[in-house]
Design a protein around this motif. Structure first.
Motif, PDB file in Angstrom:
ATOM      1  N   LEU A 464      39.266  44.584  49.765  1.00  0.00           N
ATOM      2  CA  LEU A 464      40.472  44.774  48.955  1.00  0.00           C
ATOM      3  C   LEU A 464      40.127  44.735  47.468  1.00  0.00           C
ATOM      4  O   LEU A 464      40.585  45.588  46.688  1.00  0.00           O
ATOM      5  CB  LEU A 464      41.502  43.696  49.290  1.00  0.00           C
ATOM      6  CG  LEU A 464      42.792  43.703  48.458  1.00  0.00           C
ATOM      7  CD1 LEU A 464      43.557  45.010  48.665  1.00  0.00           C
ATOM      8  CD2 LEU A 464      43.663  42.499  48.798  1.00  0.00           C
ATOM      9  N   VAL A 465      39.320  43.765  47.070  1.00  0.00           N
ATOM     10  CA  VAL A 465      38.917  43.654  45.661  1.00  0.00           C
ATOM     11  C   VAL A 465      38.194  44.913  45.213  1.00  0.00           C
ATOM     12  O   VAL A 465      38.463  45.461  44.130  1.00  0.00           O
ATOM     13  CB  VAL A 465      38.017  42.415  45.464  1.00  0.00           C
ATOM     14  CG1 VAL A 465      37.417  42.407  44.062  1.00  0.00           C
ATOM     15  CG2 VAL A 465      38.817  41.149  45.708  1.00  0.00           C
ATOM     16  N   GLN A 466      37.284  45.406  46.034  1.00  0.00           N
ATOM     17  CA  GLN A 466      36.533  46.605  45.677  1.00  0.00           C
ATOM     18  C   GLN A 466      37.409  47.855  45.747  1.00  0.00           C
ATOM     19  O   GLN A 466      37.336  48.736  44.899  1.00  0.00           O
ATOM     20  CB  GLN A 466      35.330  46.763  46.613  1.00  0.00           C
ATOM     21  CG  GLN A 466      34.275  45.687  46.443  1.00  0.00           C
ATOM     22  CD  GLN A 466      33.158  45.792  47.466  1.00  0.00           C
ATOM     23  OE1 GLN A 466      33.414  46.071  48.642  1.00  0.00           O
ATOM     24  NE2 GLN A 466      31.923  45.576  47.022  1.00  0.00           N
ATOM     25  N   GLY A 467      38.260  47.920  46.782  1.00  0.00           N
ATOM     26  CA  GLY A 467      39.050  49.123  47.018  1.00  0.00           C
ATOM     27  C   GLY A 467      40.045  49.420  45.923  1.00  0.00           C
ATOM     28  O   GLY A 467      40.349  50.586  45.647  1.00  0.00           O
ATOM     29  N   LEU A 468      40.560  48.369  45.279  1.00  0.00           N
ATOM     30  CA  LEU A 468      41.558  48.576  44.228  1.00  0.00           C
ATOM     31  C   LEU A 468      40.989  49.273  43.002  1.00  0.00           C
ATOM     32  O   LEU A 468      41.751  49.792  42.176  1.00  0.00           O
ATOM     33  CB  LEU A 468      42.167  47.226  43.820  1.00  0.00           C
ATOM     34  CG  LEU A 468      43.010  46.523  44.907  1.00  0.00           C
ATOM     35  CD1 LEU A 468      43.443  45.144  44.439  1.00  0.00           C
ATOM     36  CD2 LEU A 468      44.223  47.367  45.294  1.00  0.00           C
ATOM     37  N   SER A 469      39.676  49.299  42.867  1.00  0.00           N
ATOM     38  CA  SER A 469      39.058  49.958  41.706  1.00  0.00           C
ATOM     39  C   SER A 469      38.350  51.257  42.077  1.00  0.00           C
ATOM     40  O   SER A 469      37.664  51.848  41.254  1.00  0.00           O
ATOM     41  CB  SER A 469      38.053  49.000  41.045  1.00  0.00           C
ATOM     42  OG  SER A 469      37.009  48.676  41.951  1.00  0.00           O
ATOM     43  N   PRO A 471      38.327  55.305  43.895  1.00  0.00           N
ATOM     44  CA  PRO A 471      39.199  56.462  44.175  1.00  0.00           C
ATOM     45  C   PRO A 471      39.773  56.365  45.588  1.00  0.00           C
ATOM     46  O   PRO A 471      39.140  55.800  46.485  1.00  0.00           O
ATOM     47  CB  PRO A 471      38.252  57.655  44.046  1.00  0.00           C
ATOM     48  CG  PRO A 471      37.092  57.160  43.263  1.00  0.00           C
ATOM     49  CD  PRO A 471      36.941  55.710  43.567  1.00  0.00           C
ATOM     50  N   ASP A 472      40.958  56.920  45.772  1.00  0.00           N
ATOM     51  CA  ASP A 472      41.608  56.860  47.074  1.00  0.00           C
ATOM     52  C   ASP A 472      40.724  57.419  48.180  1.00  0.00           C
ATOM     53  O   ASP A 472      40.757  56.933  49.320  1.00  0.00           O
ATOM     54  CB  ASP A 472      42.930  57.631  47.035  1.00  0.00           C
ATOM     55  CG  ASP A 472      43.985  56.907  46.212  1.00  0.00           C
ATOM     56  OD1 ASP A 472      43.713  55.771  45.767  1.00  0.00           O
ATOM     57  OD2 ASP A 472      45.073  57.477  46.022  1.00  0.00           O
ATOM     58  N   SER A 473      39.929  58.429  47.857  1.00  0.00           N
ATOM     59  CA  SER A 473      39.090  59.072  48.876  1.00  0.00           C
ATOM     60  C   SER A 473      38.016  58.133  49.424  1.00  0.00           C
ATOM     61  O   SER A 473      37.493  58.357  50.512  1.00  0.00           O
ATOM     62  CB  SER A 473      38.429  60.316  48.295  1.00  0.00           C
ATOM     63  OG  SER A 473      37.648  59.973  47.156  1.00  0.00           O
ATOM     64  N   ASP A 474      37.699  57.078  48.665  1.00  0.00           N
ATOM     65  CA  ASP A 474      36.657  56.137  49.099  1.00  0.00           C
ATOM     66  C   ASP A 474      37.248  54.891  49.754  1.00  0.00           C
ATOM     67  O   ASP A 474      36.530  53.921  50.000  1.00  0.00           O
ATOM     68  CB  ASP A 474      35.797  55.702  47.904  1.00  0.00           C
ATOM     69  CG  ASP A 474      34.976  56.854  47.339  1.00  0.00           C
ATOM     70  OD1 ASP A 474      34.714  57.813  48.085  1.00  0.00           O
ATOM     71  OD2 ASP A 474      34.605  56.778  46.153  1.00  0.00           O
ATOM     72  N   THR A 475      38.545  54.910  50.017  1.00  0.00           N
ATOM     73  CA  THR A 475      39.209  53.736  50.567  1.00  0.00           C
ATOM     74  C   THR A 475      40.049  54.083  51.788  1.00  0.00           C
ATOM     75  O   THR A 475      40.311  55.258  52.070  1.00  0.00           O
ATOM     76  CB  THR A 475      40.128  53.081  49.523  1.00  0.00           C
ATOM     77  OG1 THR A 475      41.203  53.977  49.221  1.00  0.00           O
ATOM     78  CG2 THR A 475      39.371  52.730  48.253  1.00  0.00           C
ATOM     79  N   VAL A 476      40.472  53.058  52.496  1.00  0.00           N
ATOM     80  CA  VAL A 476      41.439  53.184  53.585  1.00  0.00           C
ATOM     81  C   VAL A 476      42.728  52.522  53.114  1.00  0.00           C
ATOM     82  O   VAL A 476      42.724  51.360  52.697  1.00  0.00           O
ATOM     83  CB  VAL A 476      40.928  52.502  54.867  1.00  0.00           C
ATOM     84  CG1 VAL A 476      42.009  52.529  55.951  1.00  0.00           C
ATOM     85  CG2 VAL A 476      39.661  53.171  55.370  1.00  0.00           C
ATOM     86  N   ALA A 477      43.812  53.267  53.163  1.00  0.00           N
ATOM     87  CA  ALA A 477      45.086  52.757  52.651  1.00  0.00           C
ATOM     88  C   ALA A 477      45.621  51.641  53.531  1.00  0.00           C
ATOM     89  O   ALA A 477      45.554  51.700  54.768  1.00  0.00           O
ATOM     90  CB  ALA A 477      46.104  53.887  52.572  1.00  0.00           C
ATOM     91  N   GLY A 478      46.148  50.608  52.859  1.00  0.00           N
ATOM     92  CA  GLY A 478      46.840  49.537  53.559  1.00  0.00           C
ATOM     93  C   GLY A 478      48.317  49.588  53.230  1.00  0.00           C
ATOM     94  O   GLY A 478      48.886  50.674  53.061  1.00  0.00           O
ATOM     95  N   PHE A 479      48.950  48.440  53.112  1.00  0.00           N
ATOM     96  CA  PHE A 479      50.370  48.368  52.800  1.00  0.00           C
ATOM     97  C   PHE A 479      50.566  47.505  51.556  1.00  0.00           C
ATOM     98  O   PHE A 479      49.712  46.722  51.171  1.00  0.00           O
ATOM     99  CB  PHE A 479      51.147  47.781  53.984  1.00  0.00           C
ATOM    100  CG  PHE A 479      51.281  48.743  55.141  1.00  0.00           C
ATOM    101  CD1 PHE A 479      52.448  49.467  55.323  1.00  0.00           C
ATOM    102  CD2 PHE A 479      50.234  48.930  56.035  1.00  0.00           C
ATOM    103  CE1 PHE A 479      52.582  50.354  56.385  1.00  0.00           C
ATOM    104  CE2 PHE A 479      50.349  49.815  57.093  1.00  0.00           C
ATOM    105  CZ  PHE A 479      51.529  50.537  57.264  1.00  0.00           C
ATOM    106  N   ARG A 480      51.715  47.695  50.913  1.00  0.00           N
ATOM    107  CA  ARG A 480      52.084  46.948  49.709  1.00  0.00           C
ATOM    108  C   ARG A 480      51.031  47.082  48.611  1.00  0.00           C
ATOM    109  O   ARG A 480      50.708  46.129  47.907  1.00  0.00           O
ATOM    110  CB  ARG A 480      52.324  45.482  50.049  1.00  0.00           C
ATOM    111  CG  ARG A 480      53.451  45.313  51.072  1.00  0.00           C
ATOM    112  CD  ARG A 480      54.217  44.047  50.888  1.00  0.00           C
ATOM    113  NE  ARG A 480      55.499  44.110  51.598  1.00  0.00           N
ATOM    114  CZ  ARG A 480      56.069  43.095  52.217  1.00  0.00           C
ATOM    115  NH1 ARG A 480      55.465  41.922  52.228  1.00  0.00           N
ATOM    116  NH2 ARG A 480      57.239  43.239  52.795  1.00  0.00           N
TER     117      ARG A 480
END
Length: 807
Positions: A464-469, A471-480
């Motif tokens: 989560l800490v890494q994903g927030l910084s 690009p969307d393409s490098d992450t898996v979307a969560g909620f909130r």
């Protein structure tokens, strides 16, 4: 060659207890371990308290007056705000207290400040229960003393070392004076039996009381002592000789060991019953709880706590109740309810019978541990989590033990406190039910849904800490607002490892390991959802629960597209109605087809839409030939978490399964639970329900069912701590306490047996008023009868007035 020179430069063993000792101004870690050759005390010198601080705040923190010496070390690690951190080391408890207090006063977060050195040393090396230390043995005062090993390094080991255990139980007078102690275990293949009893053997021999087989056997295992002081001293000597690794019992910490400590203190006797002559003590004065017990070198397992930890459920956790349920055997005494008086009578007039009773209690605890495999469960849990052997609960500590060493190697330290941002995660998905009486209901469950969601959707604090910084393409979307990095997530990998170990445990029929893994895996969501965990973040927990909502809703859509009806869903279970004609569809075939369809849909959907591998797995759980989903009381709306299902066993007998009904709730009277089961059995068997109810009411009014009207409930706190005394069991407890003068009946945990009378709740032993039969008819029978009668076009109130002619 000297004794020391002949010994190896390493020692392997199973960690029994961990301690931080400060001697001569230096800290030392003490680990009591059990090796194949026996117990050893391992010392790790030069220990330090450790925490972390943002490097930018170090100078301000260390300028605080009165700190004492604090060693610092720059690190490549960072906190969750991407700030570099510095390690802070203290060589004394006082310096560390000063440091943490300064952090609070200055508002400077200190990371991982609550991780104790004796635990950190092991978990940072991925050591849980089994360990190999490198170093050397040092001289000991005599060959009989506990060997001491000075360690330089430690590493994880995999060992198979057996631990010897003893079941311990005291008998005492009403005011706590010790009568005897029973000790039961196994010596090789033979039972070990011993009772140390206050009394005179010659007087026993001349007793006129009739002999029995039990008393004849007792004469062989009883050690007679002069008085209570001699009993305690004999027990201390016994510990030195028998030297158990594990002590088990029933409330063994809060009652037996606490009682022993208080009586020894009263008599001015020391209790060197730990390994190496260490004293039994308590970390907090007068707090006789498992977490405050200190008994170096020995493990204490309480049967009640460990049954609860293994998710066993009983109406009562008394030894009598549990042993009757699991072993079909109870205490060796005539009246369990009046055992305090009977024990006193036996001590005065029949000590051999008391010895038999005492040893039986010890043996029952031993047999329960064996029957439920609690020894094995406790060991496997410790191996998996790194928690001290014997520590129950502590799910947050277990999470930290598993997570922190991986987090450090990924370049981060844990946060100082939980993050919420004013948001909280919702609970599990619960669908509105469609009430009614059904045939052919199948239940489909997602296997370990929340752990599977964590693994599939890469839900992870570090991620989560890494994903927030990223690009969307490098992450898996969560909620909130949560987004999770795809790069080496820690928690999903831990889930993967645990899942693989559980499958292997199942293949090897290792039930204790399988159960331990299941409980740990299912606790991971609960930890992330708890404010008591520093990793708590609403975006983490919501990304699990709200994803579960999405999965359950979409699964329902796919199932109903196949022409079936989903009548209920709860967290991970979906209840599917196949239709009331059993000849129209084969339940097993339909269920397996739905499972295959749903699992295929999820695999394809997640790969195409999110490019992730799916670990969700729907399973066929059960088939109910008949099923009843009730309405909420006084409403037409369907209830939640309450239902009754029935299926035919291989024997041809109808088996009923109750969920959330009065049948499975201990706060309802025995008559209500028995009648409810009988009503549903008659409903599903197409037998007459109304005639049965009429006969029950007639028997109730005639007094034939009085023994089934007794409520049993425990006090959750001392009577004096209840602000309102309106609860029936509290009112009954107050009456019982005042009339009996027994202070134990006013304390937390006291079991209160009471009846509802025309003057309210009264304890069974001191009832003066007539039983209020109308209360039982209206408040106990009515609520359980109405859901069934409604289906038949009746109501209990109409039967009450029109057919049963009740007054």
């Amino acid at each position: 060659m000297s004794r020391e020179e002949s010994l190896p430069a390493s020692v392997k063993g199973r960690v029994l207890s961990r301690h931080l000792v400060q001697q001569s101004g230096a800290l030392c870690l003490h680990y009591y371990i059990k090796t194949a050759q026996g117990p050893v005390l391992v010392k790790v010198p030069n220990a330090e308290f450790l925490c972390f601080c943002a490097t930018s705040s170090v100078d301000k923190l260390l300028s605080s007056p009165g700190l004492g010496y604090v060693r610092t070390k720059a690190l490549t690690l960072q906190n969750f705000e991407s700030q570099s951190v510095t390690a802070l080391y203290c060589q004394s408890r006082q310096n560390y207290r000063n440091l943490t207090r300064a952090g609070v006063d200055l508002g400077i977060p200190l990371y991982e400040s609550d991780v104790r050195p004796e635990h950190r040393y092991l978990i940072e090396r991925f050591i849980a229960l089994d360990v190999e230390f490198s170093g050397e043995f040092i001289s000991t005062p005599s060959t009989d003393a506990l060997p001491v090993f000075m360690a330089e390094r430690a590493r994880k080991a995999e060992l198979d070392i057996s631990l010897n255990a003893i079941s311990l139980d005291f008998e005492c007078s009403f005011d706590g004076e010790l009568y005897s102690v029973g000790l039961y275990g196994m010596s090789g293949e033979q039972p070990y039996e011993k009772v140390i009893m206050v009394g005179d053997a010659s007087a026993i021999t001349q007793s006129a009381t009739p002999e029995t087989d039990e008393k004849s056997k007792a004469a062989a295992y009883v050690e007679w002592v002069q008085d209570e002081r001699a009993l305690i001293l004999a027990l201390v000597e016994w510990f030195n000789d028998y030297d158990p690794d594990i002590i088990i019992g029933w409330a063994v910490v809060t009652f037996d060991l606490a009682l022993l400590f208080r009586r020894a203190e009263k008599l001015g006797i020391k209790l060197p019953i730990g390994r190496g002559g260490e004293q039994l003590s308590w970390k907090v004065a007068d707090k006789f709880r498992p977490e405050s017990l200190s008994l170096p070198g020995r493990v204490v397992l309480d049967g009640i706590d460990w049954l609860k930890a293994a998710f066993y459920r009983f109406d009562s956790f008394s030894l009598e109740s549990v042993s009757r349920t699991l072993l079909d055997e109870g205490k060796a005494i005539h009246s369990v309810e009046h055992r305090v008086d009977e024990i006193a009578q036996l001590f005065a007039h029949d000590k051999l019978a008391l010895a038999h009773y005492n040893l039986t209690d010890s043996r029952l605890v031993w047999d329960i541990f064996n029957h439920t495999e609690l020894f094995e469960f406790a060991i496997e849990r410790s191996k998996l989590t790194g928690l001290e052997l014997g520590r129950v609960g502590a799910s947050v500590a277990a999470f930290n033990n598993l997570y922190l060493p991986h987090l450090h190697r990924a370049g981060f330290v844990a946060p100082a406190m939980a993050t919420s941002q004013g948001l909280e995660s919702p609970g599990g998905y619960v669908m509105d039910s469609i009430p009614g009486l059904y045939q052919n209901i199948i239940v489909l469950d997602f296997k370990s849904l929340y752990p599977s969601i964590i693994r599939t959707f890469l839900i992870d604090p570090k991620g989560l800490v890494q994903g927030l910084s990223l690009p969307d393409s490098d992450t898996v979307a969560g909620f909130r607002g949560g987004r999770f990095s795809r790069d080496n997530p820690i928690l999903p990998q831990l889930i993967k490892t645990l899942s693989e170990h559980r499958e292997l445990a199942k293949k090897e029929s290792n039930a204790p390991l399988s159960q331990a893994i299941k409980i740990i895996m299912n606790s991971l969501y609960g930890v992330l959802g708890s404010r008591g965990c520093v990793f708590h973040d609403a975006r983490l927990a919501s990304s699990i629960t709200l994803r579960g909502h999405e999965i359950m809703k979409q699964t329902k859509v796919w199932i109903e597209e196949c022409g079936y009806k989903v009548i209920y869903g709860d967290t991970d279970s979906t209840f599917v109605w196949l239709g009331n004609d059993p000849l129209e569809v084969d339940a097993d075939t339909a269920a397996k087809g739905l499972v295959e369809m749903v699992n295929t849909h999820w695999r394809e959907r997640l790969l195409s839409s999110m490019n992730i591998e799916c670990f969700l797995e729907l399973e066929y759980e059960s088939h109910y030939e008949q099923f009843f989903m009730p309405t909420l009381r006084g409403s037409t709306e369907g209830s939640k978490k309450r239902y009754v299902g029935a299926y035919t066993q291989q024997s041809g007998e109808l088996k009923l399964v109750f969920k959330g009904m009065e049948q499975v709730r201990s706060d309802w009277s025995p008559i209500a639970r028995r009648v409810q089961e009988s009503l549903y059995y008659r409903l599903f068997s197409k037998q007459d329900v109304k005639l049965f109810l009429q006969s029950i009411v007639e028997e109730l009014l005639s007094g034939k069912l009085d023994s089934e009207l007794i409520f049993s409930k425990k006090l959750r706190r001392d009577i004096s701590d209840y602000k309102a005394k309106s609860s029936p069991h509290v009112k009954a407890a107050q009456i019982q306490y005042e009339l009996s003068g027994n202070t134990s009946l006013s304390k937390r945990g006291a079991q209160i047996d009471y009846l509802m009378t025309v003057n309210g709740a009264e304890p069974v032993e001191y009832r003066k008023s007539n039983i209020d039969y109308q209360y039982y008819i209206e408040r106990q029978l009515g609520p359980i009868a109405d859901p069934i009668l409604t289906i038949l076009g009746e109501s209990f109130s109409s039967m009450n007035s029109n057919q049963l002619t009740l007054i």
